[in-house]
Design an enzyme around this catalytic site. Sequence first.
Site, mmCIF file in Angstrom:
data_model
loop_
_atom_site.group_PDB
_atom_site.id
_atom_site.type_symbol
_atom_site.label_atom_id
_atom_site.label_comp_id
_atom_site.label_asym_id
_atom_site.label_seq_id
_atom_site.Cartn_x
_atom_site.Cartn_y
_atom_site.Cartn_z
ATOM 1 N N ASN A 118 37.102 44.612 34.890
ATOM 2 C CA ASN A 118 36.165 43.777 35.633
ATOM 3 C C ASN A 118 36.386 43.938 37.127
ATOM 4 O O ASN A 118 37.503 44.162 37.583
ATOM 5 C CB ASN A 118 36.290 42.309 35.211
ATOM 6 N N MET A 120 34.578 41.479 39.127
ATOM 7 C CA MET A 120 33.665 40.360 39.340
ATOM 8 C C MET A 120 33.655 39.887 40.790
ATOM 9 O O MET A 120 32.605 39.585 41.348
ATOM 10 C CB MET A 120 34.027 39.201 38.414
ATOM 11 N N PHE A 122 35.446 37.086 42.141
ATOM 12 C CA PHE A 122 35.475 35.628 42.300
ATOM 13 C C PHE A 122 34.065 35.033 42.387
ATOM 14 O O PHE A 122 33.779 34.191 43.244
ATOM 15 C CB PHE A 122 36.270 35.218 43.552
ATOM 16 N N SER A 183 44.313 39.098 42.286
ATOM 17 C CA SER A 183 43.135 39.811 41.790
ATOM 18 C C SER A 183 42.939 41.080 42.616
ATOM 19 O O SER A 183 43.034 41.045 43.842
ATOM 20 C CB SER A 183 41.890 38.936 41.911
ATOM 21 N N ASN A 185 40.120 42.495 43.002
ATOM 22 C CA ASN A 185 38.682 42.607 43.256
ATOM 23 C C ASN A 185 38.192 41.880 44.499
ATOM 24 O O ASN A 185 36.998 41.864 44.783
ATOM 25 C CB ASN A 185 37.915 42.105 42.038
ATOM 26 N N THR A 186 39.104 41.250 45.248
ATOM 27 C CA THR A 186 38.778 40.684 46.551
ATOM 28 C C THR A 186 39.558 41.480 47.582
ATOM 29 O O THR A 186 40.785 41.570 47.493
ATOM 30 C CB THR A 186 39.165 39.194 46.619
ATOM 31 N N LYS A 226 50.150 33.215 40.567
ATOM 32 C CA LYS A 226 49.818 34.315 39.664
ATOM 33 C C LYS A 226 50.044 35.638 40.385
ATOM 34 O O LYS A 226 49.482 35.866 41.460
ATOM 35 C CB LYS A 226 48.365 34.208 39.200
ATOM 36 N N ASN A 255 48.460 39.168 36.361
ATOM 37 C CA ASN A 255 47.025 39.384 36.501
ATOM 38 C C ASN A 255 46.671 40.764 35.936
ATOM 39 O O ASN A 255 47.495 41.424 35.303
ATOM 40 C CB ASN A 255 46.627 39.277 37.982
#
Length: 366
Positions: A118, A120, A122, A183, A185-186, A226, A255
């Site tokens: 993924n 995504m 956030f 994450s 993804n940021t 996390k 994560n």
Amino acid sequence: MLYSKLAKPYFFRMDPEKAHHMVIDGLHTASRVPGIPALMRGMYGVPEAKELEVDLFGLHFAHPIGLAAGLDKNAKAVDMFANIGFGFAEVGTVTPKGQIGNDLPRLFRLPSDEALINRMGFNNEGAAAMAARLAQDTNRRIPIAVNIGKNKTTPNELAHEDYRACLQALYTYGDFFVVNISSPNTPDLRALQHGDELRLLLSTVMEEMAVQAKKNGGTRKAVLVKIAPDMTDEQLGYTVDTIKASGVNGIIATNTTISRDGLQHLNAKETGGLSGKPLKDRSTEVIREVYRQTGGKLPIIGSGGIFTAADAYDKIRAGASLVEIYTALIYRGPELLRELADGLKDALRRDGFKSIHEAVGADHRS
């Protein structure tokens, strides 16, 4: 069997993100239909078992198997998670302001690897919307963790203020909190795992937790961090030392990963965080190292690649007090929860343990 024979083939013919939203919206709706919650408990609920109970963070967990963050980003379906067998659930990641996340498509299945990728970013409705929804959850049957993050447009030097804002909006409604700095993804989020930025972030979080505890009365609620599975041993060591010094209550390991080692499916080329079975061994290694480094004094929630009771038990013996699933739920369905609980009871009996607590970190004592 109901999921694998009927629901899964239907969902897997759909776009992954559309299926995701259909499941969450369906659970949300089902929780309000008389008789459905009881029916779900009868079909999927995990029977109480004294040996599986865990008391941690001032909370009681009927069993150690929870839902990882990412499935219910907006706390739409919290009422139903207990009904389908979870011992706790983590909602979010939520950011101060709502944001749409990254461009579509951004969620990919890798069936041959039993994995997901993924990116995504956030996507969520924001802290105020989640607070309003959780405020209506007046009959909570399992602990709910709120996973908090920063908005994409917030520069790292101001990230601590985003985490503060999330706590100000949501402290009343979460049973405990998770600081997501891992994450992939940021942009630049993982840089917050290290050095002065991590120290500033955690000192701000702990300061705000104390403010909110005083304002709301009672003891301060627990907060965990996390972490990513992709750090070097040296980076992990520094990060855990900083987390220990901050006074937070625990660590979630781990994560998603940016590694693509050993994957077979064509979707392995997609960018984003990989979850599922390929993450199993690395997440357990990180749990083992965190437990060793902290002397077992900082509770760990183990997450990553749990598909069987043996997978969950490995993480518990490595040092996890609780465990979380997500990707396995997509591939195996809610019947997996009862299977995991039964398997954990068998493993405890086999090893002569009377409780989960006795098994936590057992590998370090053998």
